[in-house]
Design an enzyme around this catalytic site. Structure first.
Site, PDB file in Angstrom:
ATOM      1  N   ARG A  41       0.853  -1.182   0.000  1.00  0.00           N
ATOM      2  CA  ARG A  41       0.000   0.000   0.000  1.00  0.00           C
ATOM      3  C   ARG A  41       0.892   1.237   0.000  1.00  0.00           C
ATOM      4  O   ARG A  41       1.712   1.424   0.894  1.00  0.00           O
ATOM      5  CB  ARG A  41      -0.915   0.007   1.221  1.00  0.00           C
ATOM      6  CG  ARG A  41      -1.905   1.169   1.199  1.00  0.00           C
ATOM      7  CD  ARG A  41      -2.975   1.010   2.254  1.00  0.00           C
ATOM      8  NE  ARG A  41      -2.443   1.174   3.612  1.00  0.00           N
ATOM      9  CZ  ARG A  41      -3.167   0.995   4.711  1.00  0.00           C
ATOM     10  NH1 ARG A  41      -4.437   0.608   4.611  1.00  0.00           N
ATOM     11  NH2 ARG A  41      -2.634   1.176   5.901  1.00  0.00           N
ATOM     12  N   SER A 110     -12.552  -3.703   0.338  1.00  0.00           N
ATOM     13  CA  SER A 110     -12.817  -3.281   1.722  1.00  0.00           C
ATOM     14  C   SER A 110     -14.310  -3.072   1.927  1.00  0.00           C
ATOM     15  O   SER A 110     -14.997  -2.492   1.082  1.00  0.00           O
ATOM     16  CB  SER A 110     -12.080  -1.974   2.023  1.00  0.00           C
ATOM     17  OG  SER A 110     -10.693  -2.145   1.912  1.00  0.00           O
ATOM     18  N   LYS A 139      -4.514   4.750   8.819  1.00  0.00           N
ATOM     19  CA  LYS A 139      -5.432   5.091   7.736  1.00  0.00           C
ATOM     20  C   LYS A 139      -6.508   6.019   8.254  1.00  0.00           C
ATOM     21  O   LYS A 139      -7.083   5.782   9.313  1.00  0.00           O
ATOM     22  CB  LYS A 139      -6.073   3.814   7.159  1.00  0.00           C
ATOM     23  CG  LYS A 139      -6.974   4.041   5.967  1.00  0.00           C
ATOM     24  CD  LYS A 139      -7.518   2.709   5.471  1.00  0.00           C
ATOM     25  CE  LYS A 139      -8.421   2.914   4.257  1.00  0.00           C
ATOM     26  NZ  LYS A 139      -8.982   1.626   3.764  1.00  0.00           N
TER      27      LYS A 139
END
Length: 521
Positions: A41, A110, A139
């Site tokens: 990521r 997600s 996040k």
């Protein structure tokens, strides 16, 4: 292609690397420690940098025959030949991504709500990332955390499909056992894996961090519940064994209870043979969890400061693998109480939840029973079934109190009919029952001598169903004996007589007087 093992899913974040650690060094150590799948990521990197990191990571993962997944970027996934891509709700739809990606590519997405899980199921995602479970620093969340209890309903939606489920968001070795225990659905669906970021990436020793997480995950999946006696006589015998153990082991019971009943709760605990400690300061919770054997959390006089102490206490007690008894006093009286109890149950795992019909109805979101302050108004049409269902939902023993008490571990339900009306006339009779249950659960946990060292087990294997049965019988039988005394003339003289009877109560009296039967379904 071989199926992916999602059990320990590492999501990288180079911003979290400790000083002196490189991305590839940390990644390799994590893989050696037990990571089973890696997601790269890179939220702030430009395309060229993202591509470089992905290529280097892919080469390393190939050396260990480990699948690599790319977050968001289908172009990067194609460029490096990654095993899959992970999409967000605002990214490209799964069906379009499927057209662009080679056959056999894994596509995950997600999901934060039940509707998002349903859409992922309809779109035939290969796996879903469920969360965020807890708040996370890695996040920025666009939706509130779902909590451990929110996972069960999502897993139910996936029942019957081949879609794998991975939890994400704030997951660490210190809360993983709670996550695994509390997230199983009522249909017995369980997580296929957990996604971890900071607990590995930011660790000074990522290999040991991964090993610890993998150990807890595996233990949580393989630890089978101890066989608890099923017959009425067997469970009564075990309850009386625990009763004797309270006096011989003298467990220390930490009680965060309401100020109205603190004195009688402490005296009741002493009368049973246990030792009380009453403390609420958040600063003490770590130290107290190391010396106490059980925790009672009673929200009767809840304030913001005590809530913080309760949150911390439960976390440390779960880590110590000792039982927690939750008494959600008057939970339906205010939104503050409801929200606080939800926060508690999403932050740590209760071993036993005790309450009257009104309180447990509010906790379950049922309108069958109501309450007036801390008092219950009415009962359930089928209290045994309700108790069993709530026990399954909350993954713990549930004690429904009333004129008849019901106790369930999610499978069996026992109905107890002891007690004298004077018991319900004194202030805090339900609260002191919490002290009894905590004392008995502490002894049951200490009695567990199977040598089980599984980190995945929240408690040490104690028989908490029998402990709860024994605690309720002790208090209710003692109330019957106290009410018969010549020196008892009303509620004023009843309480000290009750404490006296508890202090001299022995197993023979309970066996002789117990009115207990198992409810069949």
């Amino acid at each position: 292609m071989d199926p992916i093992d999602f059990s320990l899913y590492l999501v990288t974040d180079r911003a979290l690397l400790p000083v002196g650690k490189t991305h590839l060094e940390t990644l390799e150590q994590a893989i050696i420690g037990g990571v089973t799948v890696v997601q790269i990521r890179e939220k702030t990197a430009d395309t060229a940098e993202f591509l470089r990191v992905a290529q280097e990571s892919k080469a390393l993962c190939d050396r260990y025959n480990l699948p690599l997944i790319i977050n968001d970027r289908i172009d990067i996934s194609l460029a490096v030949g990654a095993r899959g891509v992970h999409l967000g709700q605002t990214d490209m739809p799964i069906d379009i991504a499927r057209q662009l990606m080679p056959t056999g590519t894994i596509i995950g997405i997600s999901c934060n709500t039940l509707d998002e899980v349903r859409r992922a199921k309809e779109a035939k995602a290969d796996y879903v990332g469920l969360g965020a479970v807890w708040s996370t620093q890695t996040k920025k969340l666009t939706s509130p955390p779902i909590g451990v209890r929110g996972l069960g309903a999502m897993l139910d939606v996936l029942s019957g499909s081949n879609i794998k489920a991975v939890a994400i968001g704030g997951i660490k070795s210190t809360n993983l056992a709670h996550l695994m225990h509390g997230s199983m659905s009522q249909l017995e669906e369980c997580l296929d894996g957990v996604a971890v970021v900071s607990d590995i990436v930011a660790a000074p020793d990522p290999m040991k961090a991964a090993q610890r997480l993998k150990s807890i995950f595996r233990a949580s999946r393989i630890v089978a519940a101890k066989r608890i006696p099923t017959s009425r006589d067997d469970i009564l015998t075990k309850a009386l064994t625990i009763m004797t153990a309270v006096r011989s082991l003298n467990p220390l019971v930490h009680q965060m209870t309401n100020v109205v009943v603190a004195n009688q709760s402490a005296n009741i605990t002493l009368a049973l043979g246990a030792s009380p400690i009453m403390a609420t300061a958040p600063e003490e919770m770590s130290d107290l969890s190391k010396i106490s054997h059980a925790l009672l959390v009673n929200i009767g006089t809840l304030v913001s400061g005590s809530l913080q102490g309760m949150l911390k206490a439960g976390h440390f007690v779960n880590t110590a693998r000792n039982p927690i008894i939750l008494d959600p006093v008057g939970v339906g009286a205010s939104e503050f109480r409801k929200n606080s109890v939800n926060e508690l149950l999403n932050s740590w795992q209760a071993t036993v939840i005790k309450g009257n019909a009104g309180e447990l109805a509010a906790l379950a979101g049922s309108t069958e029973a109501e309450s007036k302050g801390v008092d219950s108004l009415g009962n359930f049409k089928d209290p045994a079934l309700f108790t069993r269902q709530l026990s399954r939902k909350e993954r713990c023993v549930v004690v429904l109190t009333g004129e008849t008490d019901y106790i369930s571990d999610g499978e069996r339900v026992f109905m107890l009919k002891n007690g004298h009306p004077l018991l319900g006339s004194i202030t805090g009779s339900g609260c002191v029952l919490g002290s009894c249950i905590a004392s008995y659960c502490a002894a049951a946990n200490l009695l567990a001598s199977d040598g089980d060292q599984h980190e995945g087990r929240l408690n040490r294997g104690g028989d908490f169903l029998s402990a709860a049965v024994g605690a309720v019988l002790a208090l209710t039988v003692a109330s019957e004996l106290a009410a018969k005394r010549g020196d008892v003339h009303g509620i004023g003289s009843f309480l000290p007589a009750l404490i006296d009877e508890l202090s001299t109560l022995r197993p023979e009296a309970i066996r002789r007087l117990a009115k207990i039967e198992e409810v069949g379904f």
